[in-house]
Motif scaffolding. Structure first.
Motif, PDB file in Angstrom:
ATOM      1  N   GLN A 135       0.814  -1.209   0.000  1.00 12.58           N
ATOM      2  CA  GLN A 135       0.000   0.000   0.000  1.00 12.58           C
ATOM      3  C   GLN A 135       0.849   1.261   0.000  1.00 12.58           C
ATOM      4  N   ALA A 136       2.050   1.178   0.560  1.00 12.59           N
ATOM      5  CA  ALA A 136       2.914   2.359   0.627  1.00 12.59           C
ATOM      6  C   ALA A 136       3.581   2.665  -0.707  1.00 12.59           C
ATOM      7  N   GLY A 137       3.272   1.861  -1.727  1.00 14.61           N
ATOM      8  CA  GLY A 137       3.843   2.107  -3.036  1.00 14.61           C
ATOM      9  C   GLY A 137       5.174   1.433  -3.257  1.00 14.61           C
ATOM     10  N   THR A 138       5.594   0.611  -2.319  1.00 12.91           N
ATOM     11  CA  THR A 138       6.847  -0.130  -2.448  1.00 12.91           C
ATOM     12  C   THR A 138       6.562  -1.524  -2.980  1.00 12.91           C
ATOM     13  N   PRO A 142       9.635  -8.500   1.512  1.00 14.91           N
ATOM     14  CA  PRO A 142      10.176  -9.856   1.649  1.00 14.91           C
ATOM     15  C   PRO A 142       9.856 -10.511   2.982  1.00 14.91           C
ATOM     16  N   LEU A 143       9.593  -9.727   4.030  1.00 15.78           N
ATOM     17  CA  LEU A 143       9.348 -10.348   5.338  1.00 15.78           C
ATOM     18  C   LEU A 143       8.094 -11.206   5.338  1.00 15.78           C
ATOM     19  N   ARG A 144       7.176 -10.988   4.380  1.00 16.32           N
ATOM     20  CA  ARG A 144       5.957 -11.796   4.318  1.00 16.32           C
ATOM     21  C   ARG A 144       6.260 -13.284   4.148  1.00 16.32           C
ATOM     22  N   PHE A 145       7.404 -13.604   3.560  1.00 14.76           N
ATOM     23  CA  PHE A 145       7.700 -14.991   3.214  1.00 14.76           C
ATOM     24  C   PHE A 145       8.590 -15.678   4.248  1.00 14.76           C
ATOM     25  N   ARG A 146       9.040 -14.929   5.247  1.00  5.80           N
ATOM     26  CA  ARG A 146       9.763 -15.497   6.385  1.00  5.80           C
ATOM     27  C   ARG A 146      10.925 -16.384   5.939  1.00  5.80           C
ATOM     28  N   ALA A 195       4.263  -4.841   7.471  1.00  7.41           N
ATOM     29  CA  ALA A 195       3.439  -5.268   6.329  1.00  7.41           C
ATOM     30  C   ALA A 195       1.999  -5.471   6.783  1.00  7.41           C
ATOM     31  N   GLY A 196       1.085  -4.742   6.157  1.00  6.87           N
ATOM     32  CA  GLY A 196      -0.311  -4.824   6.545  1.00  6.87           C
ATOM     33  C   GLY A 196      -1.014  -6.051   5.976  1.00  6.87           C
TER      34      GLY A 196
END
Length: 234
Positions: A135-138, A142-146, A195-196
């Protein structure tokens, strides 16, 4: 190619830490997922329900840090406890709304699938193109995938799909053997740290990449890995 980021998760399914270097043994990164949250039935706390795991909403509100002799848990209110402290177990249970303990690994490994998980910047760019990024445009975080290792690879796509069966040399010591793509679950859409919450990443991977993202690797030669180490395939 080079190592862009190293992540370690001292307690399974909690938030982990970015580290500048790590020792890699046959089990994977030393200290990674060595402890876990357990319910009274012995199931491990996770973001999903399986034969081994029990979904425990709230785990991503807890931060784990490596320490000697046991990891440290930080609660949302800033309190910290050693992982073997019964008072801390009760405090973690209050956050999760259930009775739990924290316990070290025993005969069965805590890993979901194997020792070391890797993702690439090229794959993150491709997923960003397909999903629109954060959402921040980035780009997709990567942290979503641990993953343990984020490998910087030029371009956009899924170069790691061609790694299984080859050797990945990292720095002067470590050699990994990529084994297979990693199948993803709903955890990648959950809110964690910066990360939202989302509801589209898993669907995007299902429609465009067979639900996989990144690869699992075993350790062929242990050693030390550091951010910035060059990588090569043989």
């Amino acid at each position: 190619m080079r190592v862009a980021e190293i992540r370690r998760y001292p307690i399974k399914s909690m938030l982990g830490e970015v580290v500048p270097l790590a020792e890699v043994g046959e089990r994977g990164l030393v200290g990674d997922r060595l402890w876990a949250v357990r319910d009274p039935d012995g199931k491990l706390g996770s973001g999903k329900n399986t034969r081994r795991f029990r979904r425990m909403p709230g785990l991503f509100r807890l931060q784990a840090y490596a320490a000697d002799p046991v990891p440290i848990v930080e609660l949302p209110d800033g309190r910290r406890f050693a992982a073997d402290d019964p008072v801390g177990h009760r405090a973690v249970g209050e956050v999760l709304g259930r009775t739990v303990t924290l316990a070290p690994e025993e005969a069965v490994l805590h890993h979901d699938e194997g020792p070391v998980s890797l993702i690439t910047t090229a794959a993150l760019r491709r997923l960003t193109e397909l999903s629109g990024g954060e959402q921040a445009g980035t780009g997709v975080d990567p942290l979503r995938f641990r993953a343990n290792l984020l490998i910087d690879v030029p371009g956009s796509g899924y170069p790691e799909d061609g790694w299984p069966g080859r050797r990945l040399r990292i720095g002067p010591e470590v050699v990994l053997r990529p084994v297979r793509p990693l199948t993803r679950c709903v955890m990648i859409d959950m809110a964690q740290d910066r990360a939202g919450e989302r509801n589209d990443l898993l669907k995007t991977l299902a429609e465009n990449h067979g639900l996989t993202f990144g690869v699992l690797a075993t350790v062929e030669r242990p050693g030390r890995v550091a951010a910035g180490h060059m990588c090569s395939l043989t």
